[in-house]
Scaffold this motif. Structure first.
Motif, mmCIF file in Angstrom:
data_model
loop_
_atom_site.group_PDB
_atom_site.id
_atom_site.type_symbol
_atom_site.label_atom_id
_atom_site.label_comp_id
_atom_site.label_asym_id
_atom_site.label_seq_id
_atom_site.Cartn_x
_atom_site.Cartn_y
_atom_site.Cartn_z
ATOM 1 N N SER A 90 0.496 -16.139 7.271
ATOM 2 C CA SER A 90 0.804 -15.025 8.179
ATOM 3 C C SER A 90 2.143 -14.387 7.820
ATOM 4 C CB SER A 90 0.818 -15.496 9.626
ATOM 5 O OG SER A 90 1.798 -16.499 9.806
ATOM 6 N N TYR A 91 3.137 -15.210 7.451
ATOM 7 C CA TYR A 91 4.427 -14.665 7.039
ATOM 8 C C TYR A 91 4.273 -13.839 5.762
ATOM 9 C CZ TYR A 91 9.086 -14.323 5.106
ATOM 10 O OH TYR A 91 10.226 -13.840 4.556
ATOM 11 N N TRP A 92 3.548 -14.383 4.783
ATOM 12 C CA TRP A 92 3.365 -13.669 3.523
ATOM 13 C C TRP A 92 2.640 -12.351 3.749
ATOM 14 C CZ3 TRP A 92 -0.738 -11.722 0.842
ATOM 15 C CH2 TRP A 92 -0.456 -11.271 -0.437
ATOM 16 N N LEU A 93 1.600 -12.370 4.581
ATOM 17 C CA LEU A 93 0.807 -11.160 4.828
ATOM 18 C C LEU A 93 1.650 -10.061 5.448
ATOM 19 C CD1 LEU A 93 -2.042 -9.876 4.839
ATOM 20 C CD2 LEU A 93 -2.252 -10.699 7.170
ATOM 21 N N THR A 94 2.430 -10.400 6.447
ATOM 22 C CA THR A 94 3.201 -9.359 7.135
ATOM 23 C C THR A 94 4.424 -8.915 6.351
ATOM 24 O OG1 THR A 94 4.351 -11.065 8.407
ATOM 25 C CG2 THR A 94 2.442 -10.023 9.426
ATOM 26 N N SER A 95 5.012 -9.790 5.549
ATOM 27 C CA SER A 95 6.236 -9.391 4.841
ATOM 28 C C SER A 95 5.981 -8.802 3.467
ATOM 29 C CB SER A 95 7.185 -10.575 4.712
ATOM 30 O OG SER A 95 6.609 -11.547 3.872
ATOM 31 N N GLN A 96 4.972 -9.285 2.764
ATOM 32 C CA GLN A 96 4.757 -8.824 1.391
ATOM 33 C C GLN A 96 3.403 -8.154 1.194
ATOM 34 O OE1 GLN A 96 7.164 -8.991 -0.875
ATOM 35 N NE2 GLN A 96 8.473 -9.966 0.637
ATOM 36 N N GLY A 97 2.389 -8.688 1.793
ATOM 37 C CA GLY A 97 1.036 -8.199 1.551
ATOM 38 C C GLY A 97 0.844 -6.756 1.958
ATOM 39 N N ALA A 98 1.393 -6.356 3.099
ATOM 40 C CA ALA A 98 1.234 -4.979 3.562
ATOM 41 C C ALA A 98 1.896 -4.000 2.596
ATOM 42 C CB ALA A 98 1.802 -4.824 4.961
ATOM 43 N N VAL A 99 3.040 -4.364 2.048
ATOM 44 C CA VAL A 99 3.726 -3.497 1.089
ATOM 45 C C VAL A 99 2.908 -3.366 -0.196
ATOM 46 C CG1 VAL A 99 5.796 -3.241 -0.317
ATOM 47 C CG2 VAL A 99 5.992 -4.033 2.029
ATOM 48 N N LEU A 100 2.347 -4.471 -0.667
ATOM 49 C CA LEU A 100 1.527 -4.418 -1.880
ATOM 50 C C LEU A 100 0.268 -3.587 -1.665
ATOM 51 C CD1 LEU A 100 1.878 -8.105 -3.087
ATOM 52 C CD2 LEU A 100 3.050 -6.074 -3.970
ATOM 53 N N ILE A 101 -0.341 -3.702 -0.504
ATOM 54 C CA ILE A 101 -1.522 -2.892 -0.191
ATOM 55 C C ILE A 101 -1.137 -1.418 -0.129
ATOM 56 C CG2 ILE A 101 -3.267 -2.399 1.571
ATOM 57 C CD1 ILE A 101 -3.816 -4.927 -0.019
ATOM 58 N N PHE A 102 0.020 -1.093 0.456
ATOM 59 C CA PHE A 102 0.461 0.300 0.521
ATOM 60 C C PHE A 102 0.660 0.866 -0.884
ATOM 61 C CE2 PHE A 102 3.815 3.532 0.744
ATOM 62 C CZ PHE A 102 3.158 4.456 1.535
ATOM 63 N N ILE A 103 1.248 0.094 -1.782
ATOM 64 C CA ILE A 103 1.418 0.549 -3.164
ATOM 65 C C ILE A 103 0.060 0.768 -3.817
ATOM 66 C CG2 ILE A 103 2.239 -0.151 -5.451
ATOM 67 C CD1 ILE A 103 4.595 -1.517 -3.971
ATOM 68 N N ALA A 104 -0.895 -0.108 -3.546
ATOM 69 C CA ALA A 104 -2.244 0.066 -4.090
ATOM 70 C C ALA A 104 -2.898 1.321 -3.529
ATOM 71 C CB ALA A 104 -3.093 -1.167 -3.779
ATOM 72 N N ILE A 105 -2.680 1.619 -2.252
ATOM 73 C CA ILE A 105 -3.238 2.825 -1.646
ATOM 74 C C ILE A 105 -2.676 4.061 -2.339
ATOM 75 C CG2 ILE A 105 -3.154 4.237 0.454
ATOM 76 C CD1 ILE A 105 -3.478 1.623 2.047
ATOM 77 N N VAL A 106 -1.383 4.089 -2.593
ATOM 78 C CA VAL A 106 -0.770 5.234 -3.276
ATOM 79 C C VAL A 106 -1.338 5.379 -4.683
ATOM 80 C CG1 VAL A 106 1.404 6.127 -4.203
ATOM 81 C CG2 VAL A 106 1.335 5.170 -1.905
ATOM 82 N N TRP A 107 -1.508 4.272 -5.393
ATOM 83 C CA TRP A 107 -2.059 4.321 -6.742
ATOM 84 C C TRP A 107 -3.493 4.851 -6.721
ATOM 85 C CZ3 TRP A 107 -6.134 2.250 -9.388
ATOM 86 C CH2 TRP A 107 -6.102 2.402 -10.765
ATOM 87 N N VAL A 108 -4.315 4.379 -5.798
ATOM 88 C CA VAL A 108 -5.704 4.842 -5.694
ATOM 89 C C VAL A 108 -5.734 6.336 -5.372
ATOM 90 C CG1 VAL A 108 -7.807 4.687 -4.269
ATOM 91 C CG2 VAL A 108 -6.697 2.619 -5.118
ATOM 92 N N TYR A 109 -4.871 6.791 -4.480
ATOM 93 C CA TYR A 109 -4.820 8.214 -4.131
ATOM 94 C C TYR A 109 -4.461 9.057 -5.352
ATOM 95 C CZ TYR A 109 -3.595 12.560 -1.830
ATOM 96 O OH TYR A 109 -3.532 13.882 -1.469
ATOM 97 N N CYS A 110 -3.452 8.641 -6.104
ATOM 98 C CA CYS A 110 -3.052 9.392 -7.305
ATOM 99 C C CYS A 110 -4.175 9.426 -8.334
ATOM 100 C CB CYS A 110 -1.794 8.790 -7.919
ATOM 101 S SG CYS A 110 -0.331 9.013 -6.922
ATOM 102 N N TRP A 111 -4.809 8.278 -8.564
ATOM 103 C CA TRP A 111 -5.899 8.220 -9.533
ATOM 104 C C TRP A 111 -7.056 9.120 -9.107
ATOM 105 C CZ3 TRP A 111 -10.994 6.874 -9.109
ATOM 106 C CH2 TRP A 111 -11.691 6.797 -10.311
ATOM 107 N N ALA A 112 -7.430 9.046 -7.827
ATOM 108 C CA ALA A 112 -8.560 9.843 -7.336
ATOM 109 C C ALA A 112 -8.253 11.338 -7.392
ATOM 110 C CB ALA A 112 -8.920 9.425 -5.910
#
Length: 116
Positions: free
Chosen positions: A66-88
């Motif tokens: 739970s600590y990892w998900l809230t502190s790091q996982g959300a940021v990594l998912i946000f970076i992936a969302i930005v990458w997917v948006y740029c690629w698309a």
């Protein structure tokens, strides 16, 4: 240098005041679906996963998941969302450019002037 308040850029030839530089179909259905899907994923990761993270009580390298998900996982998912948006968006722009070239070639084959 910042422009003074009320400054308006000069108009392009053939452009009337109030016209936007983008075509009206710039945000067609595929752009809107992409934005809606990525926004839903962002909301799911940011709010729903963080809300239920307390129930995830297993460890990852000595830290609770739970600590990892809230502190790091959300940021990594946000970076992936930005990458997917740029690629698309790059993919959509290439598709639009190919469609315009094909349409211009079809117009030229039929003897129509592209500006008419």
């Amino acid at each position: 240098m910042p422009q003074p308040l009320g400054y308006q850029a000069p108009l392009e030839p053939g452009q009337t005041p109030g016209q936007t530089p983008f075509a009206p179909d710039w945000h067609d259905a595929r752009h809107l679906w992409l934005k809606a899907g990525l926004l839903a994923l962002w909301a799911l990761v940011s709010f729903v996963a963080s809300y239920f993270a307390r129930a995830l009580q297993f460890g990852v390298d000595g830290w609770s998941f739970s600590y990892w998900l809230t502190s790091q996982g959300a940021v990594l998912i946000f970076i992936a969302i930005v990458w997917v948006y740029c690629w698309a968006m790059n993919h959509f722009e290439r598709q639009d450019a190919q469609r315009q070239v094909a349409q211009a070639a079809g117009d030229a084959a039929q003897g129509r002037h592209p500006d008419a």
